[in-house]
Design a protein around this motif. Sequence first.
Motif, PDB file in Angstrom:
ATOM      1  N   ALA A  15       1.021  -1.241  -0.029  1.00 32.53           N
ATOM      2  CA  ALA A  15       0.044  -0.013  -0.075  1.00 32.53           C
ATOM      3  C   ALA A  15       0.865   1.124  -0.078  1.00 32.53           C
ATOM      4  CB  ALA A  15      -0.982   0.062   1.154  1.00 32.53           C
ATOM      5  N   VAL A  16       1.960   1.168   0.545  1.00 34.55           N
ATOM      6  CA  VAL A  16       2.896   2.347   0.659  1.00 34.55           C
ATOM      7  C   VAL A  16       4.235   2.208  -0.180  1.00 34.55           C
ATOM      8  CG1 VAL A  16       1.548   3.484   2.628  1.00 34.55           C
ATOM      9  CG2 VAL A  16       3.374   1.977   3.103  1.00 34.55           C
ATOM     10  N   PRO A  17       4.791   3.157  -0.639  1.00 36.70           N
ATOM     11  CA  PRO A  17       6.335   3.110  -1.369  1.00 36.70           C
ATOM     12  C   PRO A  17       7.219   2.417  -0.495  1.00 36.70           C
ATOM     13  CG  PRO A  17       5.291   5.336  -1.476  1.00 36.70           C
ATOM     14  CD  PRO A  17       4.361   4.582  -0.636  1.00 36.70           C
ATOM     15  N   PRO A  40       2.762   3.407  -9.137  1.00 31.55           N
ATOM     16  CA  PRO A  40       1.937   4.413  -9.762  1.00 31.55           C
ATOM     17  C   PRO A  40       2.781   5.691 -10.233  1.00 31.55           C
ATOM     18  CG  PRO A  40       0.942   3.741  -7.638  1.00 31.55           C
ATOM     19  CD  PRO A  40       2.312   2.943  -7.659  1.00 31.55           C
ATOM     20  N   PHE A  41       3.804   5.860  -9.351  1.00 29.48           N
ATOM     21  CA  PHE A  41       4.637   6.806  -9.753  1.00 29.48           C
ATOM     22  C   PHE A  41       6.204   6.312  -9.351  1.00 29.48           C
ATOM     23  CE2 PHE A  41       2.929   7.462  -5.544  1.00 29.48           C
ATOM     24  CZ  PHE A  41       4.013   7.489  -4.718  1.00 29.48           C
ATOM     25  N   ARG A 142      -2.541   2.465 -10.414  1.00 28.20           N
ATOM     26  CA  ARG A 142      -3.741   3.389  -9.378  1.00 28.20           C
ATOM     27  C   ARG A 142      -3.246   3.474  -7.989  1.00 28.20           C
ATOM     28  NH1 ARG A 142      -9.555   1.788 -10.185  1.00 28.20           N
ATOM     29  NH2 ARG A 142      -9.449   4.033  -9.471  1.00 28.20           N
ATOM     30  N   ASP A 143      -3.228   2.621  -7.198  1.00 28.22           N
ATOM     31  CA  ASP A 143      -2.903   2.755  -5.805  1.00 28.22           C
ATOM     32  C   ASP A 143      -2.136   1.986  -5.108  1.00 28.22           C
ATOM     33  OD1 ASP A 143      -4.744   1.064  -5.544  1.00 28.22           O
ATOM     34  OD2 ASP A 143      -5.729   2.122  -3.582  1.00 28.22           O
TER      35      ASP A 143
ATOM     36  N   TYR B  46      -5.192   7.876  -3.091  1.00 32.31           N
ATOM     37  CA  TYR B  46      -4.514   7.727  -4.386  1.00 32.31           C
ATOM     38  C   TYR B  46      -5.980   7.547  -5.384  1.00 32.31           C
ATOM     39  CZ  TYR B  46       0.127   7.226  -2.748  1.00 32.31           C
ATOM     40  OH  TYR B  46       1.514   7.559  -2.290  1.00 32.31           O
ATOM     41  N   PRO B 211       1.990   7.296 -18.527  1.00 30.57           N
ATOM     42  CA  PRO B 211       1.444   6.528 -17.186  1.00 30.57           C
ATOM     43  C   PRO B 211      -0.244   7.115 -16.962  1.00 30.57           C
ATOM     44  CG  PRO B 211       3.635   7.821 -16.704  1.00 30.57           C
ATOM     45  CD  PRO B 211       3.077   8.419 -18.154  1.00 30.57           C
ATOM     46  N   GLU B 247      12.170   8.293 -16.531  1.00 30.70           N
ATOM     47  CA  GLU B 247      12.959   9.353 -15.553  1.00 30.70           C
ATOM     48  C   GLU B 247      13.991  10.138 -16.160  1.00 30.70           C
ATOM     49  OE1 GLU B 247      11.881  10.145 -11.451  1.00 30.70           O
ATOM     50  OE2 GLU B 247      12.517   7.845 -11.445  1.00 30.70           O
ATOM     51  N   SER B 467      -0.363  10.603 -12.243  1.00 29.69           N
ATOM     52  CA  SER B 467       1.067  10.070 -11.420  1.00 29.69           C
ATOM     53  C   SER B 467       1.998  10.927 -10.924  1.00 29.69           C
ATOM     54  CB  SER B 467       1.648   9.380 -12.678  1.00 29.69           C
ATOM     55  OG  SER B 467       2.754  10.319 -13.327  1.00 29.69           O
ATOM     56  N   LYS B 470       0.152  12.012  -7.553  1.00 27.83           N
ATOM     57  CA  LYS B 470       0.513  10.974  -6.373  1.00 27.83           C
ATOM     58  C   LYS B 470       1.764  10.865  -5.838  1.00 27.83           C
ATOM     59  CE  LYS B 470      -2.866   7.800  -8.617  1.00 27.83           C
ATOM     60  NZ  LYS B 470      -2.800   6.722  -9.737  1.00 27.83           N
ATOM     61  N   GLY B 471       2.674  11.411  -6.604  1.00 34.05           N
ATOM     62  CA  GLY B 471       3.971  11.384  -6.332  1.00 34.05           C
ATOM     63  C   GLY B 471       4.368  12.288  -5.225  1.00 34.05           C
ATOM     64  N   PRO B 475       2.099   9.415   1.242  1.00 36.66           N
ATOM     65  CA  PRO B 475       1.444   8.071   1.406  1.00 36.66           C
ATOM     66  C   PRO B 475       0.928   7.570   2.781  1.00 36.66           C
ATOM     67  CG  PRO B 475       3.921   8.024   0.710  1.00 36.66           C
ATOM     68  CD  PRO B 475       3.497   9.458   1.182  1.00 36.66           C
ATOM     69  N   GLN B 479      -2.553   6.311   1.266  1.00 33.84           N
ATOM     70  CA  GLN B 479      -2.595   4.725   0.770  1.00 33.84           C
ATOM     71  C   GLN B 479      -4.131   4.361   0.885  1.00 33.84           C
ATOM     72  OE1 GLN B 479      -1.283   2.154   4.104  1.00 33.84           O
ATOM     73  NE2 GLN B 479      -0.832   3.983   5.249  1.00 33.84           N
TER      74      GLN B 479
END
Lengths: 184, 483
Positions: A15-17, A40-41, A142-143, B46, B211, B247, B467, B470-471, B475, B479
């Motif tokens: 769920a989280v990076p 997603p990113f 998405r997420d 998100y 994206p 990137e 995208s 979201k970055g 989070p 989330q």
Amino acid sequence: MTFPTSSKGVLGQFAVPDEALVAAQKTHAAGYTHFDMLTPFPVHGMDDAMGLKRSWVPYLTAVLAFFGIVAAQAMMLYIMVYDWPMNFGGKPAFAWPAFIPITFELMVLFAAIGTAIIAVWAGKRDTVPQPPPMLIKTGATRDKFVVWISATDPKFNPANTLAFVQSLGAHGVKLVDEKGDAHA
Amino acid sequence: MTTPSPYSTVMDDAALTGRPIVLTGQGPFGGDREVDEPLVTGAKKYLDVDQDICVHTEQFPTRRWWIAFTIALAFLGMLGVALATLFYVGMGIVAPNSPVGWGTFIVNFVFWIGIGHAGTLISAVLFLFRQKWRTAINRSAEAMTLFAVACAGIFPLIHLGRIWFAYWLVPIPNGRGPLWVNFNSALAWDIFAISTYGLVSLTFWYVGLLPDLATVRDRATHPWRKALYNALSLGWTGSNRAWRHYEAAYLILAALATPLVFSVHTIVSFDFATSVMPGWHATIFPPYFVIGAIFSGFAMVITLMTIMRWVFKLKNYITLNHMEAMAKVIMLTGMLVGFAYITEFFMAWYSGSAWEGFIFRNRVFGPYGWAYAIMFGCNAIVPQVFWFKALRRNPWVLFIVSILVNIGMWFERYVIVVTSLYRDFLPSSWGEFNLTRFDWMILLGSFGLFFTLFLLFVRVLPAIAVSEVKGVMDPSVAQGAQK
């Protein structure tokens, strides 16, 4: 690196990076090579966690920029000096200061468009076989932050890999085996 | 994390102050810690971002959209009628004529190219400076660039008079002599600058879209829609091995677009500066034009964003903090433009040239002094209201100032083109310049083309870079649910 094609593998979601970063480090440390993180990113530090080197695309940009300079200078040299020289108050036909703006523009044009095309192509070429986007909803656009281990990996074994991804703390862990374009 | 994120309670514009959030007792050694205010308000997840932004591409357009689209289409129709008449009858129906051979068409051309520049500035220069607030506005600003360049591109072509010979502008091998363009001419540089600018902006915009097109694909339910957006996204999956090259390429494109945007308006200014006309022949022209372009472009972005955040309910993404940041750019560039106006006068006096002195006295006190007054008032004086924080954060003030700035910037180009030409070295050839009804139709019609394209864009593509937004979200707030 080029990978054989297949759309079989194991995926698990985070769920989280930060969790995905740890998972990438562990998967890399476990000796898997045909694995990928779908996010997603772009996640900061993910390249290091996966053991990837810096992209080689910028080197080609330099080559393309140089090619643009040569193309522009050659075109104007041919037209203004050889094919149809004109006399402007007795000044030299090869008026290189006047050629600089167009040389600059063509350098940028060649470098920018070439870089974009090469980066998209390289992103396909250097990617392990992906879960087919038209058939599998990974949630990665998405997420969800997804770890994906392709069945082409030499260490891949359905039961063991499934258990490994579960041990990473991933949710929704499942074995994917779809007939579909693995590079789509 | 034990303490909840300070961002989870910032719900809307009313909760934003434009100043950092102070977290008492959470800093090192028990002191205070300051964090920036969130770029996205409303404690969005998100998935909420996907929903709020992509939904406009998925449902039948609202009544507000149809009203706006009908008006834009009517103006586009007016452009069509005016251009058809122009091609059929000839250049006699519009104002450009001796002595002002470069009338409205070149004014409109420079105006529209200038509008486009802010899009590249936001997407490229602010990216290089790591200004994260750009993520909310860069997509629509880049789209604005493309459509502004499309509008600008019309004017040099119709200014040819015989548009069916437009292909003579490009150096293609031919049997007419051979007849080539003259590469010593600033006008030939312009062709390369504008076409490079258009193509590179399109590439940058499309690469940024990849994206998000995949996000739209993964939300799609209809198989055709899914297949279409899959093809458009080039099969994007979110793979980090692809992000790695993506990137790198995005950074390179930003680094290339930055000098490009400065070069384009520099070359546009060379059209004037390389001539020997008083009022044009000045070394200040390249920076003066570039700053003016950024100034007018940011004003257009404020106009568009004010409408967009209201029509599409995007106030959580394009917040008052974003609008305030743009207002600061407007104020800075407005003062630079005003400084350039004053410098021009100083140089006219300091040069000791009688012609130069006459032109500038004539600009202010001559028959077109009203145009100069509009220009100086709207560009150099009006943006000074942004010294006050309350006015920078008032959407009505922002909207009105942004429109005044664009009127002022159109008149800046009018002043530069018309007042340098209508009274030249030879008093017997002095004349006047008055817009005809067709000039007005083409000018207003070009706004119709611009808004038609922009309204179609917000209808079919994600108008905010999903995208990238979201970055920049936290989070821990954004989330999704774990299942």
